[in-house]
Design a protein around this motif. Structure first.
Motif, PDB file in Angstrom:
ATOM      1  N   LEU A  33       0.817  -1.209   0.000  1.00 45.54           N
ATOM      2  CA  LEU A  33       0.000   0.000   0.000  1.00 45.54           C
ATOM      3  C   LEU A  33       0.851   1.259   0.000  1.00 45.54           C
ATOM      4  N   ILE A  34       2.042   1.165   0.595  1.00 44.37           N
ATOM      5  CA  ILE A  34       2.942   2.316   0.622  1.00 44.37           C
ATOM      6  C   ILE A  34       3.738   2.422  -0.680  1.00 44.37           C
ATOM      7  N   SER A  35       4.229   1.258  -1.153  1.00 46.09           N
ATOM      8  CA  SER A  35       5.134   1.278  -2.308  1.00 46.09           C
ATOM      9  C   SER A  35       4.418   1.420  -3.637  1.00 46.09           C
ATOM     10  N   TYR A  36       3.203   0.849  -3.762  1.00 46.23           N
ATOM     11  CA  TYR A  36       2.535   0.894  -5.062  1.00 46.23           C
ATOM     12  C   TYR A  36       2.259   2.321  -5.532  1.00 46.23           C
ATOM     13  N   PRO A  37       1.699   3.196  -4.690  1.00 45.40           N
ATOM     14  CA  PRO A  37       1.492   4.577  -5.172  1.00 45.40           C
ATOM     15  C   PRO A  37       2.784   5.252  -5.594  1.00 45.40           C
ATOM     16  N   TYR A  39       5.448   3.772  -6.801  1.00 38.75           N
ATOM     17  CA  TYR A  39       5.804   3.202  -8.104  1.00 38.75           C
ATOM     18  C   TYR A  39       4.911   3.757  -9.213  1.00 38.75           C
ATOM     19  N   ALA A  40       3.585   3.717  -8.998  1.00 35.94           N
ATOM     20  CA  ALA A  40       2.639   4.112 -10.048  1.00 35.94           C
ATOM     21  C   ALA A  40       2.809   5.563 -10.462  1.00 35.94           C
ATOM     22  N   ILE A  41       3.114   6.425  -9.492  1.00 34.76           N
ATOM     23  CA  ILE A  41       3.185   7.859  -9.783  1.00 34.76           C
ATOM     24  C   ILE A  41       4.574   8.292 -10.240  1.00 34.76           C
ATOM     25  N   TYR A  42       5.616   7.681  -9.664  1.00 37.03           N
ATOM     26  CA  TYR A  42       6.962   8.186  -9.916  1.00 37.03           C
ATOM     27  C   TYR A  42       7.885   7.244 -10.683  1.00 37.03           C
ATOM     28  N   LEU A  43       7.657   5.930 -10.616  1.00 39.15           N
ATOM     29  CA  LEU A  43       8.601   4.981 -11.186  1.00 39.15           C
ATOM     30  C   LEU A  43       8.049   4.180 -12.360  1.00 39.15           C
ATOM     31  N   HIS A  44       6.764   4.212 -12.574  1.00 41.07           N
ATOM     32  CA  HIS A  44       6.117   3.466 -13.665  1.00 41.07           C
ATOM     33  C   HIS A  44       6.629   3.980 -15.016  1.00 41.07           C
ATOM     34  N   PRO A  45       6.724   3.110 -16.042  1.00 35.25           N
ATOM     35  CA  PRO A  45       7.163   3.566 -17.365  1.00 35.25           C
ATOM     36  C   PRO A  45       6.341   4.715 -17.935  1.00 35.25           C
ATOM     37  N   LEU A  46       5.103   4.874 -17.463  1.00 36.05           N
ATOM     38  CA  LEU A  46       4.243   5.951 -17.961  1.00 36.05           C
ATOM     39  C   LEU A  46       4.203   7.133 -17.001  1.00 36.05           C
ATOM     40  N   SER A  47       5.097   7.163 -16.022  1.00 37.07           N
ATOM     41  CA  SER A  47       5.033   8.181 -14.974  1.00 37.07           C
ATOM     42  C   SER A  47       5.195   9.606 -15.510  1.00 37.07           C
ATOM     43  N   SER A  48       5.850   9.765 -16.658  1.00 37.18           N
ATOM     44  CA  SER A  48       6.070  11.118 -17.197  1.00 37.18           C
ATOM     45  C   SER A  48       4.855  11.687 -17.920  1.00 37.18           C
ATOM     46  N   GLY A  52      -4.587  12.456 -13.917  1.00 29.84           N
ATOM     47  CA  GLY A  52      -4.977  12.621 -12.529  1.00 29.84           C
ATOM     48  C   GLY A  52      -4.269  11.630 -11.619  1.00 29.84           C
ATOM     49  N   THR A  53      -4.042  12.034 -10.377  1.00 29.13           N
ATOM     50  CA  THR A  53      -3.355  11.154  -9.424  1.00 29.13           C
ATOM     51  C   THR A  53      -4.123   9.867  -9.203  1.00 29.13           C
ATOM     52  N   LEU A  54      -5.430   9.953  -8.986  1.00 31.94           N
ATOM     53  CA  LEU A  54      -6.231   8.754  -8.755  1.00 31.94           C
ATOM     54  C   LEU A  54      -6.238   7.855  -9.989  1.00 31.94           C
ATOM     55  N   GLU A  55      -6.308   8.464 -11.166  1.00 33.09           N
ATOM     56  CA  GLU A  55      -6.309   7.684 -12.407  1.00 33.09           C
ATOM     57  C   GLU A  55      -4.992   6.940 -12.603  1.00 33.09           C
ATOM     58  N   LYS A  56      -3.894   7.504 -12.126  1.00 33.76           N
ATOM     59  CA  LYS A  56      -2.608   6.827 -12.243  1.00 33.76           C
ATOM     60  C   LYS A  56      -2.514   5.614 -11.317  1.00 33.76           C
ATOM     61  N   LEU A  57      -3.343   5.613 -10.280  1.00 34.15           N
ATOM     62  CA  LEU A  57      -3.299   4.540  -9.291  1.00 34.15           C
ATOM     63  C   LEU A  57      -4.265   3.407  -9.592  1.00 34.15           C
ATOM     64  N   THR A  58      -5.387   3.734 -10.223  1.00 36.91           N
ATOM     65  CA  THR A  58      -6.419   2.717 -10.410  1.00 36.91           C
ATOM     66  C   THR A  58      -7.265   3.012 -11.636  1.00 36.91           C
ATOM     67  N   ARG A  87      -2.748  10.021 -19.472  1.00 38.20           N
ATOM     68  CA  ARG A  87      -2.705   8.727 -18.786  1.00 38.20           C
ATOM     69  C   ARG A  87      -3.960   8.652 -17.924  1.00 38.20           C
ATOM     70  N   PHE A  88      -4.984   7.955 -18.412  1.00 37.58           N
ATOM     71  CA  PHE A  88      -6.276   7.943 -17.725  1.00 37.58           C
ATOM     72  C   PHE A  88      -6.478   6.707 -16.860  1.00 37.58           C
ATOM     73  N   ALA A  89      -5.509   5.825 -16.838  1.00 39.95           N
ATOM     74  CA  ALA A  89      -5.510   4.639 -15.994  1.00 39.95           C
ATOM     75  C   ALA A  89      -4.049   4.214 -15.845  1.00 39.95           C
ATOM     76  N   PRO A  90      -3.727   3.335 -14.890  1.00 40.27           N
ATOM     77  CA  PRO A  90      -2.310   3.028 -14.637  1.00 40.27           C
ATOM     78  C   PRO A  90      -1.501   2.641 -15.869  1.00 40.27           C
TER      79      PRO A  90
END
Length: 498
Positions: A33-37, A39-48, A52-58, A87-90
């Motif tokens: 729960l701590i690491s996934y957000p 990763y999804a927001i800052y480390l994911h290949p689509l992070s750039s 929306g923040t919520l859309e990047k997570l789920t 980016r409208f979803a993860p």
């Protein structure tokens, strides 16, 4: 005392490992729960990519919009806020730029094709892919070559009597009415045309002026398409649905498919002297029986509702822009002296008619949402940036066509933008691709154009039309395709005796 100590030790051995296991699991959950957000927001290949923040997570915001019928509004708002790439979803990107069509849909030299996202499409009852869902580029090309002759210009010329018959029947049935629901009238017509083309036998909807049970089922299931997509998207929900699907639902799906099977079997057994689908495809034995059935089913859905939808929307916009309707009416009535003169070839030469239909496909596209692709294994470059395999990408039609970056006055119905009006010289016309791009574009595109021109022209040639429907008609839900509202139109027969 010893027995008491032994009992305590026994309890420790029994309870403590379970306690440790629970703590480990709890710690892993907390860590996730701590690491996934992060990763999804800052480390994911689509992070750039913006979104929306919520859309990047789920994917949940997107699914909620789809289930409520608000998907088009949701995606338009995403693009208004974040720009031409969102980016409208993860793991999902949406584009509104013209180049994205080519980057996504064409096969890069030395690269693999970005395949259709199969989970977007409801599976056929027999599990056999059709032209849309066939994952293999090689098999898709083979099957497409089999059907292509039936949709060629030469074949369409042979099929013209079929189109003319139902267009004239539509006019004849309309003359008996003062007011018609244009959405229904056009659906009856397109379904009757395609049924005779694909099955060798009409459904008789125009004659009965009512939907058959089979066609009614098609429309009644539209609202659940997003739910089916969501179920298919996740392996667990897919398995659970397979186990828990109500028998009534399974029976409905099977009955619907078997209706296609029985009609195709009857047509193939009895033959037909008419130039229908099966007389025009290559009789090479290439198609399996499963492919015959699933593609016939595809033609009956993809080649009916989409055409009727475009014509309904275009009629509405013409009625709400009487100056445009007058120009089109003058063009049609000035060119022809009788219904018989209105041939497919002659209609194709009417510039304003073609412009009106193309503008209709922009402001009210038959597929208002997007048909996603999945980046091929090894990755591909989209809009100048490399994306890893498995990334879902798409061009959202409504968001693209209503973008002021692509079209001036994007919410206005302006056929002149397709005819060289200097006011719209900066419009990016290549962004408008309602039939798709590349080897998987719409096989029936030419057929659709002829059908749209013929049906709209015959209505305008024979009737003066008006409607009391206001601008709220445009506020419609979308469940992959438009959930169209009724469009009551008053028809005044211009050939009726005074």
């Amino acid at each position: 005392m010893a027995s008491t100590q032994d009992s305590f030790a026994s309890i420790q051995q029994t309870v403590l490992p379970g306690t440790i296991t629970f703590k480990v699991l709890a710690a892993l959950v907390v860590l996730y729960l701590i690491s996934y957000p992060i990763y999804a927001i800052y480390l994911h290949p689509l992070s750039s990519y913006p979104g929306g923040t919520l859309e990047k997570l789920t994917r949940l915001p997107y699914w909620i919009a789809c289930l409520k019928g608000n998907q088009v509004k949701f995606m338009q708002e995403q693009h208004r806020r974040y720009g031409p790439t969102v980016r409208f979803a993860p793991n999902d990107l949406s584009f509104t730029e013209a180049q994205a069509w080519k980057d996504i849909c064409l096969i890069p030299k030395g690269k693999k094709e970005n395949g259709k996202e199969i989970r977007f499409h409801a599976p056929s009852a027999n599990g056999t892919p059709n032209l849309i869902t066939e994952p293999s580029p090689v098999r898709h090309a083979t099957v497409r070559r089999v059907f292509s002759p039936a949709f060629s210009e030469k074949a369409l010329k042979q099929q013209e009597p079929l189109f003319q018959y139902y267009a004239d029947l539509m006019i004849a049935r309309s003359r008996k009415k003062g007011t018609v629901n244009m959405a229904e009238l056009l659906n009856w017509t397109t379904f009757d045309i395609m049924a005779e083309f694909a099955f060798g036998q009409s459904l008789g909807l125009l004659e009965k002026e009512a939907y058959s049970e089979w066609v009614a089922t098609v429309f009644n299931t539209l609202i659940v398409l997003p739910a089916l997509q969501m179920i298919q998207f996740y392996p667990l929900s897919r398995k659970l649905f397979a186990l828990l699907e109500p028998k009534s639902v399974a029976k409905m799906r099977l009955d619907h498919f078997n209706h296609t099977v029985s009609r195709v079997d009857k047509r193939l057994k009895e033959g037909s002297p008419k130039p229908d689908l099966w007389n025009l495809v290559e009789e090479s034995g290439i198609l399996t029986s499963g492919e015959i059935y699933t593609n016939a089913e595809l033609f009956m859905t993809a080649g009916t509702e989409t055409t009727a939808s475009l014509l309904t929307g275009t009629t509405y916009y013409l009625l709400k822009n009487p100056d445009k309707m007058k120009i089109l009416t003058d063009e049609i009535r000035g060119r022809f002296k009788s219904n018989k003169e209105m041939t497919l070839e002659a209609l194709s030469q009417l510039e304003y008619l073609n412009a009106c239909l193309r503008e209709g496909l922009r402001v009210y596209p038959s597929i208002p949402s997007a048909i996603p692709r999945e980046i091929a294994e090894g990755g591909n470059i989209i809009m100048g940036k490399w994306l890893p395999g498995g990334t879902r990408v798409s061009v959202h039609q409504s968001a693209t066509y209503r973008s002021p970056s692509n079209f001036k006055n994007p919410d206005d119905f302006v056929p002149e933008r397709w005819l060289g009006d200097p006011t719209y010289k900066d419009d990016i016309r290549e962004a408008h691709q309602p039939f798709g791009v590349g080897t998987r574009n719409c096989l029936g595109m030419n057929m659709a154009w002829h059908e749209m021109r013929l049906l709209l022209s015959k209505l305008i040639y024979n009737f003066d039309m008006k409607t009391e429907v206001d601008a709220s008609w445009r506020d419609q839900n979308v469940f992959v395709i438009w959930d169209r509202k009724p469009l009551p139109v008053t028809l005044v027969d211009i050939n009726a005796p005074a």
